[in-house]
Design a protein around this motif. Structure first.
Motif, mmCIF file in Angstrom:
data_model
loop_
_atom_site.group_PDB
_atom_site.id
_atom_site.type_symbol
_atom_site.label_atom_id
_atom_site.label_comp_id
_atom_site.label_asym_id
_atom_site.label_seq_id
_atom_site.Cartn_x
_atom_site.Cartn_y
_atom_site.Cartn_z
ATOM 1 N N TYR A 1 0.852 -0.907 0.012
ATOM 2 C CA TYR A 1 -0.066 -0.102 0.071
ATOM 3 C C TYR A 1 1.098 1.209 -0.146
ATOM 4 O O TYR A 1 2.199 1.145 -0.013
ATOM 5 C CB TYR A 1 -0.983 0.039 1.315
ATOM 6 N N ASP A 2 0.282 2.217 -0.210
ATOM 7 C CA ASP A 2 1.035 3.670 -0.104
ATOM 8 C C ASP A 2 0.856 4.593 1.175
ATOM 9 O O ASP A 2 -0.453 4.921 1.290
ATOM 10 C CB ASP A 2 0.703 4.426 -1.431
ATOM 11 N N PRO A 3 1.776 4.424 2.096
ATOM 12 C CA PRO A 3 1.479 5.282 3.366
ATOM 13 C C PRO A 3 0.932 6.627 3.163
ATOM 14 O O PRO A 3 0.210 7.187 3.843
ATOM 15 C CB PRO A 3 2.817 5.292 3.968
ATOM 16 N N GLN A 4 1.501 7.346 1.931
ATOM 17 C CA GLN A 4 0.872 8.822 1.904
ATOM 18 C C GLN A 4 -0.345 8.745 1.436
ATOM 19 O O GLN A 4 -1.449 9.620 2.129
ATOM 20 C CB GLN A 4 1.634 9.551 0.913
ATOM 21 N N SER A 5 -0.933 8.050 0.683
ATOM 22 C CA SER A 5 -2.374 7.854 0.282
ATOM 23 C C SER A 5 -3.238 7.531 1.363
ATOM 24 O O SER A 5 -4.115 8.088 1.699
ATOM 25 C CB SER A 5 -2.725 6.849 -0.936
#
Length: 555
Positions: free
Chosen positions: A394-398
């Motif tokens: 997954y993308d931590p910023q998103s």
């Protein structure tokens, strides 16, 4: 982060332009459109760098159709005539498909159209709504989020946007077909709009309609696209200029990707093409610098990146070109250098044959602490989902900021723009705002290049489109804005693309590049947002062809 006070806003919907009632669903075999444009109008003001700007906000939809639509041809099957082999468009088999595209326009009060620039803005995805640019970058209200970590849950803070681009231009934020409050309908509707060329045709049609509906043909005109929106912009500006006869003053490209062959997401699926690894290396280095994962921490980021860029296009590129013929001693030397520039273990780099893709880098850089590194913005980190996985899941910023943006916009749209809660806009008086069409896996990436009679094979490369647009209009100016910590569209990839535009060297000076210590969404960093605003506003003012005495006075 200290929130600035909101400026006063009239915020009352006006009834002087009521939305028409919706048409009933068309009967089987009918070719009547099922969508109608609508709008809600309100008034507001914003303070930008101490200057008060009063504006009219228009939230609404326009209806677009696939390429081949002719609203003046009674024999067109889309206009009510029965579809036959004789009158069915040969290049389009979607005679009933249509899209209701949602937009929010901010128009400065008291300005003459010919004296006021107008900028059309959109995010990418593909299949993303434009809530990100709207609520994070240039709209009159901005949602406050943390700089590089996960935000607290609601309530979120919406503030006056001191960096709104309304001081330099009117703004039109456009949601892609099937996103936002927009919808698609008709036979094969996904096939009509969920592909590179169908999407570009929809945006081209939307912009041309908007210019006509709001009397803005004689305004200085700009496009501002982010991510896949830059791919879209290259096609759209070329279509608007060469097919519609509408020249643009400038195009602003934020976090650019024009050639998908350069993507570092999964380059191993395209063996023999090693350029993605080369172009991503400076972003790997910047990220390792930010997280202090380098064996020796340099004192200056920009000087460090100059060194990495030079290594990437020389020794590293040469080693990758050699493939399995690479001398083992040279391989080991390059692996050691990559370790020095990225912080990744030497043995890991050797096992990867010097080729580490984006997901693997995100997983490995801080993997010894069971932490995944961000993709859209590598300054962000988050707990790993699978400690034994090969790539980040997954993308931590998103994950960190999405809730803030979506919650804030839904509240803002319904309470201040007065859109999304009217009985004629959705069932039971409520219409869902879709931040994504969730269609990227089904997206048709093939693209028909200018001058070609059929789509090219493989993923899109729209450098020829932008190059043609610049040659067709030699005064078209381009500004590329990019963040060092972006692994979705690495900054050096954008630099490489600009250096390889198919244009004469005499036009190379029409391109300017601005870089920021931020990620894909440059504006997620408050200091970078201020720089982005200043650069974009300066770009517009240098290219709008307006005399100083035509600019509206400050309030």
């Amino acid at each position: 982060m200290v929130a600035a006070p909101l400026c006063s806003t009239a915020g009352t919907a006006r009834a002087d332009e009521p939305s028409p009632p919706p048409r009933p669903p068309h009967e089987a075999g009918s070719r009547l459109p099922s969508f109608q444009p609508d709008q809600q109008v309100s008034d507001g003001s914003v303070s930008v760098r101490g200057q008060r700007i009063d504006y009219q906000a228009v939230a609404g939809t326009l209806v677009v159709h696939p390429k081949g639509w002719d609203d003046a041809d009674p024999n067109n099957p889309r206009n009510g005539a029965p579809a036959t082999d004789e009158n069915r468009p040969k290049d389009d088999h979607n005679p009933t498909a249509e899209a209701r595209m949602f937009y929010v326009a901010y128009l400065r009060k008291g300005a003459k159209p010919e004296n006021r620039p107008i900028t059309f803005l959109y995010n990418g995805g593909p299949g993303s709504a434009t809530v990100w640019l709207h609520m994070g970058a240039f709209g009159p209200r901005r949602v406050v989020t943390l700089d590089d970590s996960h935000d607290d849950a609601a309530p979120y803070k919406l503030i006056n946007n001191d960096d709104s681009l309304l001081d330099a231009s009117d703004l039109v934020f456009i949601d892609a077909p099937g996103t936002g409050f927009g919808r698609i309908a008709g036979k094969d509707k996904e096939k009509a709009f969920y592909n590179t060329d169908g999407d570009a045709d929809a945006f081209t049609s939307f912009i041309a309609q908007f210019l006509a509906r709001f009397g803005r043909f004689n305004s200085p005109k700009y496009l501002f696209g982010e991510s896949y929106g830059t791919t879209r912009s290259a096609i759209v500006v070329n279509k608007l200029q060469s097919e519609k006869g509408i020249d643009f003053n400038g195009v602003m490209l934020l976090s650019q990707i024009l050639n998908y062959n350069s993507s570092v997401d999964r380059p191993e699926n395209n063996p023999g093409i090693d350029l993605p690894y080369v172009l991503a290396l400076p972003t790997y280095a910047a990220t390792a610098f930010y997280h202090h994962r380098l064996p020796q921490q340099p004192a200056d980021l920009r000087k460090f990146l100059d060194e990495v860029e030079q290594f990437a296009v020389s020794d590293y590129q040469g080693a990758l070109d050699a493939g399995t013929a690479l001398d083992p001693a040279r391989r080991d030397a390059v692996a050691e250098k990559l370790h020095a520039y990225t912080g990744l273990p030497v043995e890991y780099i050797r096992k990867a044959e010097l080729r580490v893709n984006g997901g693997e880098f995100e997983k490995t850089l801080q993997g010894d602490r069971d932490i995944d590194t961000g993709r859209l913005d590598t300054r962000f980190s988050g707990p790993t989902m699978d400690p034994l996985g090969q790539r980040a899941e997954y993308d931590p910023q998103s994950a960190a900021i999405s809730s803030a943006y979506i919650s804030a916009f839904n509240d803002y749209a319904r309470k201040q723009l007065h859109y999304g809660s009217q009985p004629n806009q959705g069932e039971d008086g409520y219409l869902e705002y879709k931040m994504s069409a969730n269609n990227i896996r089904d997206w048709g990436f093939t693209h028909q290049l200018p001058g070609q009679s059929y789509p090219a094979r493989g993923v899109p490369n729209v450098l020829p489109d932008l190059g043609m647009a610049m040659k067709y209009n030699p005064k078209l100016r381009i500004q590329l804005d990019q963040g060092y910590y972006d692994l979705a569209t690495p900054y050096f990839e954008g630099v490489f693309e600009m250096r390889h535009l198919p244009i004469p060297r005499t036009l190379a000076g029409n391109v300017e590049i601005r870089q920021y210590q931020s990620g894909h969404m440059v504006y997620a960093n408050e200091a970078a947002l201020k720089q982005l605003h200043d650069n974009a506003a300066d770009f517009i003012r240098r290219t709008d062809n307006l005399k100083p005495d035509t600019m509206p006075a400050a309030h």
